[in-house]
Design a protein around this motif. Structure first.
Motif, short mmCIF file in Angstrom:
data_model
loop_
_atom_site.label_atom_id
_atom_site.label_comp_id
_atom_site.label_asym_id
_atom_site.label_seq_id
_atom_site.Cartn_x
_atom_site.Cartn_y
_atom_site.Cartn_z
N PHE A 53 0.83 -1.19 0.00
CA PHE A 53 0.00 0.00 0.00
C PHE A 53 0.87 1.26 0.00
O PHE A 53 0.58 2.23 -0.69
CB PHE A 53 -0.94 -0.02 1.21
CG PHE A 53 -1.84 1.17 1.31
CD1 PHE A 53 -2.74 1.46 0.30
CD2 PHE A 53 -1.79 2.01 2.41
CE1 PHE A 53 -3.58 2.57 0.38
CE2 PHE A 53 -2.62 3.10 2.50
CZ PHE A 53 -3.52 3.39 1.49
N CYS A 57 0.80 4.20 -2.77
CA CYS A 57 0.61 5.63 -2.46
C CYS A 57 1.71 6.47 -3.09
O CYS A 57 1.43 7.54 -3.66
CB CYS A 57 0.57 5.84 -0.96
SG CYS A 57 -0.95 5.25 -0.17
N VAL A 86 -7.42 8.59 -0.83
CA VAL A 86 -7.43 7.43 0.06
C VAL A 86 -8.34 7.76 1.25
O VAL A 86 -8.67 8.92 1.47
CB VAL A 86 -6.02 7.05 0.57
CG1 VAL A 86 -5.13 6.59 -0.56
CG2 VAL A 86 -5.37 8.18 1.32
N TRP A 90 -10.44 2.55 5.43
CA TRP A 90 -9.90 1.30 4.90
C TRP A 90 -9.01 0.59 5.91
O TRP A 90 -8.84 -0.62 5.85
CB TRP A 90 -9.12 1.54 3.62
CG TRP A 90 -9.91 2.13 2.50
CD1 TRP A 90 -11.27 2.16 2.35
CD2 TRP A 90 -9.38 2.80 1.36
NE1 TRP A 90 -11.61 2.79 1.19
CE2 TRP A 90 -10.47 3.21 0.56
CE3 TRP A 90 -8.10 3.10 0.93
CZ2 TRP A 90 -10.30 3.88 -0.64
CZ3 TRP A 90 -7.93 3.78 -0.26
CH2 TRP A 90 -9.03 4.16 -1.04
N LEU A 92 -5.80 0.39 6.14
CA LEU A 92 -4.74 -0.37 5.50
C LEU A 92 -3.39 -0.02 6.11
O LEU A 92 -3.07 1.15 6.30
CB LEU A 92 -4.70 -0.10 4.00
CG LEU A 92 -5.90 -0.59 3.20
CD1 LEU A 92 -5.81 -0.14 1.76
CD2 LEU A 92 -5.99 -2.10 3.28
N LEU A 98 -1.34 -4.22 -1.84
CA LEU A 98 -2.33 -3.36 -2.51
C LEU A 98 -3.20 -4.23 -3.41
O LEU A 98 -2.68 -5.03 -4.19
CB LEU A 98 -1.61 -2.30 -3.35
CG LEU A 98 -2.47 -1.32 -4.12
CD1 LEU A 98 -3.20 -0.39 -3.17
CD2 LEU A 98 -1.60 -0.51 -5.08
N SER A 101 -8.89 -3.13 -6.43
CA SER A 101 -9.96 -2.16 -6.20
C SER A 101 -9.46 -0.91 -5.48
O SER A 101 -9.92 0.20 -5.76
CB SER A 101 -11.12 -2.79 -5.44
OG SER A 101 -10.71 -3.27 -4.19
N THR A 102 -8.50 -1.05 -4.59
CA THR A 102 -7.93 0.12 -3.91
C THR A 102 -7.14 0.96 -4.92
O THR A 102 -7.26 2.19 -4.93
CB THR A 102 -7.02 -0.32 -2.75
OG1 THR A 102 -7.79 -1.14 -1.85
CG2 THR A 102 -6.47 0.86 -1.99
N PHE A 105 -9.64 2.84 -7.06
CA PHE A 105 -10.22 3.99 -6.37
C PHE A 105 -9.29 5.18 -6.46
O PHE A 105 -9.71 6.30 -6.79
CB PHE A 105 -10.51 3.65 -4.90
CG PHE A 105 -11.17 4.76 -4.15
CD1 PHE A 105 -12.55 4.84 -4.08
CD2 PHE A 105 -10.43 5.73 -3.50
CE1 PHE A 105 -13.18 5.86 -3.38
CE2 PHE A 105 -11.04 6.76 -2.80
CZ PHE A 105 -12.42 6.83 -2.75
N ARG A 130 -14.62 1.16 -3.19
CA ARG A 130 -13.56 0.66 -4.06
C ARG A 130 -14.10 -0.27 -5.14
O ARG A 130 -13.59 -0.28 -6.25
CB ARG A 130 -12.48 -0.04 -3.22
CG ARG A 130 -11.74 0.95 -2.32
CD ARG A 130 -10.73 0.29 -1.45
NE ARG A 130 -11.39 -0.27 -0.28
CZ ARG A 130 -10.77 -0.96 0.67
NH1 ARG A 130 -9.49 -1.19 0.59
NH2 ARG A 130 -11.43 -1.43 1.70
N HIS A 134 -13.62 0.38 -9.02
CA HIS A 134 -12.98 -0.64 -9.84
C HIS A 134 -13.68 -0.77 -11.19
O HIS A 134 -13.05 -0.78 -12.25
CB HIS A 134 -12.99 -1.97 -9.07
CG HIS A 134 -12.40 -3.11 -9.80
ND1 HIS A 134 -12.88 -4.37 -9.69
CD2 HIS A 134 -11.39 -3.20 -10.69
CE1 HIS A 134 -12.19 -5.19 -10.45
NE2 HIS A 134 -11.28 -4.50 -11.07
#
Length: 189
Positions: A53, A57, A86, A90, A92, A98, A101-102, A105, A130, A134
Motif C-alpha cells: 500500500f 501511495c 485514500v 480502509w 490499510l 495493494l 480495487s484500492t 479507487f 472501491r 474498480h
C-alpha cells in the motif's frame, strides 16, 4: 457433529472479521524503496511481484503530481487523504499488499472521473466505494478488469500510472486547445 461444523464456521467468520484477510508480501527488497528517486522507484516497481500500500501511495503521488515531495508514507497518506484519494476507513497498513480495487479507487480520484450513481449513493457512505471505483476505472480503460481482490504486481501498477498520465495529458490538451484562439495565445519560444 452439526454443532462442530457450526463452531468452525463461526470461528472462521470471526477470523475474517478480525483482519484475517490482510495479506503481506513475502518478498522484501534489498534496498528501501523510500530512498529511490521517482525514476528509480518506477524502475524498481517493474521488479516487484506484489506492491505494498505504501508503494501504491508513492506511485499515485508521482502520477498525480509528477514528483514525490514527501519523505515518508505517513506524509504521502495525509496528502492523499486530504485530496480524497485514500480513506482512513480502509485501515490499510503501509506494508499490506495493494489490491486492484484500492488502486482503482485512487486512479479514479486522481483522474477526477465522474462517479456513477451507485458510487455516489453507496460509495459516499463507504459501502463498496472501491468496488464501484474498480468498475469505473476499468470502463475508463485505466486498469484491465480483473477480480477486485487480486493483489497488484509492480508491472500492473506501472501500467495504471501510465494510463493515469495519459488520461491527465489528454484532459490538459483538451483544456489547452479551448484556450488557444489566436497565434498570440501561444507563448513564443
Amino acid at each position: 457433529m452439526r454443532t462442530h461444523k457450526t463452531i468452525i464456521a463461526i470461528t472462521a467468520f470471526a477470523a475474517i472479521l478480525s483482519g484475517g484477510c490482510a495479506h503481506y508480501r513475502e518478498f522484501q527488497p534489498q534496498v528501501d524503496p523510500e530512498t529511490y528517486s521517482e525514476t528509480q522507484f518506477l524502475h524498481y516497481l517493474g521488479t516487484v511481484p506484489t506492491v505494498t500500500f505504501a508503494e501504491g501511495c508513492k506511485a499515485m503521488v508521482i502520477a498525480a503530481d509528477g514528483a514525490d515531495h514527501f519523505s515518508s508514507h505517513d506524509e504521502r497518506f495525509d496528502a492523499l487523504r486530504t485530496r480524497g484519494i485514500v480513506r482512513d476507513d480502509w485501515k490499510l497498513d503501509a506494508n499490506q499488499s495493494l489490491d486492484v480495487s484500492t488502486m482503482a479507487f485512487m486512479a479514479t480520484k486522481i483522474c477526477s472521473l465522474r462517479p456513477s450513481v451507485c458510487s455516489t449513493i453507496f460509495g459516499s457512505w463507504g459501502l463498496g466505494d472501491r468496488r464501484y471505483a474498480h468498475k469505473q476505472a476499468a470502463a475508463a480503460d485505466l486498469i484491465p478488469y480483473e477480480p477486485s481482490y487480486k493483489f497488484v504486481t509492480g508491472g500492473e501498477l506501472l501500467y495504471t500510472v501510465a494510463k493515469i498520465d495519459d488520461h491527465l495529458a489528454k484532459r490538459d490538451a483538451e483544456n489547452a486547445s479551448e484556450e488557444i484562439n489566436a497565434p498570440s495565445d501561444v507563448a513564443a519560444p
